[in-house]
Design a protein around this motif. Structure first.
Motif, PDB file in Angstrom:
ATOM      1  N   THR A   1       0.833  -1.206   0.000  1.00  0.00           N
ATOM      2  CA  THR A   1       0.000   0.000   0.000  1.00  0.00           C
ATOM      3  C   THR A   1       0.868   1.256   0.000  1.00  0.00           C
ATOM      4  O   THR A   1       0.586   2.227  -0.717  1.00  0.00           O
ATOM      5  CB  THR A   1      -0.945  -0.017   1.221  1.00  0.00           C
TER       6      THR A   1
ATOM      7  N   GLN B   1      -7.527   0.249  -0.982  1.00  0.00           N
ATOM      8  CA  GLN B   1      -7.744  -0.991  -0.225  1.00  0.00           C
ATOM      9  C   GLN B   1      -8.987  -0.864   0.651  1.00  0.00           C
ATOM     10  O   GLN B   1      -9.769  -1.796   0.777  1.00  0.00           O
ATOM     11  CB  GLN B   1      -6.512  -1.279   0.644  1.00  0.00           C
TER      12      GLN B   1
ATOM     13  N   ASP C   1      -5.412  -1.575  -5.197  1.00  0.00           N
ATOM     14  CA  ASP C   1      -4.840  -2.141  -3.975  1.00  0.00           C
ATOM     15  C   ASP C   1      -5.767  -3.228  -3.453  1.00  0.00           C
ATOM     16  O   ASP C   1      -6.839  -2.927  -2.933  1.00  0.00           O
ATOM     17  CB  ASP C   1      -4.661  -1.010  -2.946  1.00  0.00           C
TER      18      ASP C   1
END
Ligand SMILES: Nc1ncnc2c1ncn2[C@@H]1O[C@H](COP(=O)(O)OP(=O)(O)O)[C@@H](O)[C@H]1O
Ligand SMILES: [Mg+2]
Lengths: 289, 249
Positions: B54, B98, B174
């Motif tokens: 990330t 994410q 992500d």
């Protein structure tokens, strides 16, 4: 599709709290300013009343000389009326000191001239003093000086207190608005970040928040100022219906200056919130990339 | 006549030169990373949880400045750009976060349309495209629902639709299939591949799902101890090659 949802959510408990805080502070600040202004007005009319009258005493002059002096005084700029006091009036003035039988004829009495100033003329004592000296009179200008001095000192303090209160309240209001705006914005950090990463420019994002908080400050300020106006009106009503002698009470009449205060309060609140929003957003954006 | 999409320096979409990153006072999360992604390439980024995937992607989508080194997009070193120029670059990059980062007060449709709104486009000009895209990711029925009422997988698909709606030059995702079943995962992978083939979008996908990686012939970068290593390909072609090696053996 219906109308687009604003990018910033509308209803928010935090914004309601901010609205309340801004409104309450604006109420207090506007009320303080209105009272400070009326204190000023009262102070002016009081001192004018006190300073508007004075007494000239001419110890050496006879009645004829006193009449000439009276004419001289009356010709002075700012003097509305100068009146030579009669023997009876002087006796009446002195009665508390010398009893009702009056004074012995042999006692040399000063001639007294009561002077009334034009309204708005302040403090003409020194001018009269100078003119009389130039004309060769031995004299004393009694400006009701002791009392007037006390009143002036007291009013100066009252003005200072009122001004300090206004300055403190106004700056507190601005600071609290700025802090509250800052806090409300930190809770909206998610929106700032998403817009930023979607490629929105700093001024676009800041603009969204500026508009929102400008309107919030403006509305809350208007509500606060209107409540202050209502409170002031209630006080005027109370004073008038109590039949008090209005000349010695703070003047609570709504004039153009009061209206200006009521208009400026929300504008200042709106600007404070807007600038705080801009600074907070730009700063938090600069802290990312 | 339309100008060519890529300017003179666009022969490299993403370039990292000696990039290091550390948060606060801790040690380097990433140390001295070099990476080149060609326009139209498709690659994976893997590594254990906490390896820094990330973080690396955040450098690519210009959410973080590297502690050392230079990040260049489309041949432009980002450390030398103004804030407005960085904003302009971000508009050419689509990101699937994410944690999705959907705005809860907007509907799925409005979330997807958000980047277009930021570009100043009028709703009438994009409504059809957005609705079509939502239908494609299987959210045609739910486009007027708000994220809190959507399942994790549905939210993920909204996030993906938002990332691709502007047809970006670079797509960064992500863990984009972390919350969907394998079937939907494969479907979303097809969307990414399609964008990559049809529009020459540069795609980089961070994932620790090797099942996903094996579906595609693509280079795989792996993060380990702050360093980036390029693994052999895991995809079907690579497996065939290993099979051949085995047969020869
Ligand atoms: N904002 C942050 N501040 C401090 N440490 C962070 C921050 N974000 C991530 N980290 C740390 O950096 C390391 C890498 O995290 P991350 O990039 O999220 O890895 P991955 O995506 O591969 O799981 C982890 O040890 C994590 O705790
Ligand atoms: Mg991660």
């Amino acid at each position: 599709m219906a109308k687009e949802t604003p990018l910033l959510p509308v209803e928010d408990a935090r914004e309601m709290a901010l609205f309340f805080v801004v409104g309450a502070l604006c109420f207090l600040a506007a009320l303080a300013t209105l009272s400070a202004k009326s204190t000023y007005g009262a102070a002016r009319s009081w001192t004018a009343e006190v300073e508007g009258e004075l007494t000239v005493s001419l110890p050496d002059a006879d009645r004829r000389g006193a009449e000439e002096a009276r004419q001289l005084i009356e010709a002075t700029e700012g003097v509305r009326e100068a009146r030579l006091l009669s023997k009876q009036e002087i006796d009446a003035l002195l009665e508390p000191n010398f009893g009702s039988r009056g004074l012995p004829e042999s006692l040399p009495l000063p001639q007294l001239i009561a002077v009334t100033a034009e309204p708005d003329t302040q403090f003409m004592g020194p001018t009269l003093e100078r003119r009389l000296t130039e004309a060769g009179y031995a004299h004393a200008v009694d400006e009701h000086a002791d009392w007037a001095g006390d009143v002036r000192r007291m009013l100066a303090i009252a003005r200072l207190v009122a001004l300090t209160a206004v300055a403190l309240l106004a700056s507190t209001a601005v600071a609290v608005i700025a802090f509250a705006t800052h806090a409300a914005l930190l809770a909206r950090r998610d929106i700032v970040d998403v817009l930023h990463l979607a490629g929105a420019r700093d001024r676009y994002i800041a603009g969204l928040f500026e508009r929102r908080f400008w309107l919030l400050g403006l509305r809350a300020g208007a509500v606060g100022a209107l409540l202050a106006l209502g409170a002031a009106a209630a006080m005027i009503f109370g004073v008038h219906s109590s039949g008090a002698r209005s000349g010695l009470l703070p003047v609570l009449s709504l004039d153009i200056v009061d209206l200006l205060i009521l208009v400026l309060t929300p504008v200042i609140a709106g600007l404070a919130a807007r600038i705080a929003a801009r600074v907070t957003v730009i700063r938090s954006l600069k802290s990312v990339m | 006549m339309t100008l060519p999409r890529h300017d003179l320096f666009d022969d490299v979409a993403v370039r990292l030169d000696g990039v290091s990153l550390r948060y606060d006072t801790s040690e380097d999360i990433l140390s001295g990373i070099d990476l080149v992604l060609k326009p139209g390439s498709f690659s994976f980024l893997t590594g254990a949880s906490g390896a820094g995937k990330t973080s690396l992607l955040k450098l690519l989508y210009l959410a973080l400045k590297p502690t050392r080194g230079e990040v260049s997009l489309f041949g432009r070193p980002t450390s030398r750009l103004t804030r407005d120029q960085l904003s302009a670059l971000r508009r050419r990059v689509g990101v699937v976060f994410q944690e999705f980062r959907l705005l809860d007060h907007l509907t799925a449709y409005e979330n997807v349309a958000l980047p277009l709104r930021v570009l100043g486009r009028k709703e009438a000009s994009y409504r059809h495209d957005v609705e079509e895209l939502l239908a494609w990711v299987g959210l045609g029925e739910r486009m007027h629902s708000r994220p809190p009422t959507l399942s994790g997988g549905e939210q993920q698909r909204v996030a993906i639709a938002r990332a691709v709606v502007t047809q970006p030059d670079i797509l960064i995702a992500d863990e984009p299939t972390g919350n969907v079943d394998p079937e939907m995962g494969a479907r979303l992978m097809r969307l990414f591949l399609e964008l990559n083939k049809r529009r020459a979008t540069t795609v980089i996908i961070a994932t620790h799902d090797l099942g996903l990686v094996r579906q595609v012939d693509a280079p795989v970068f792996r993060l380990q101890h702050g360093l980036l290593v390029q693994d052999v390909e895991y995809g079907p072609a690579a497996r065939r090659r290993t099979d051949i090696v085995k047969t020869v053996d």
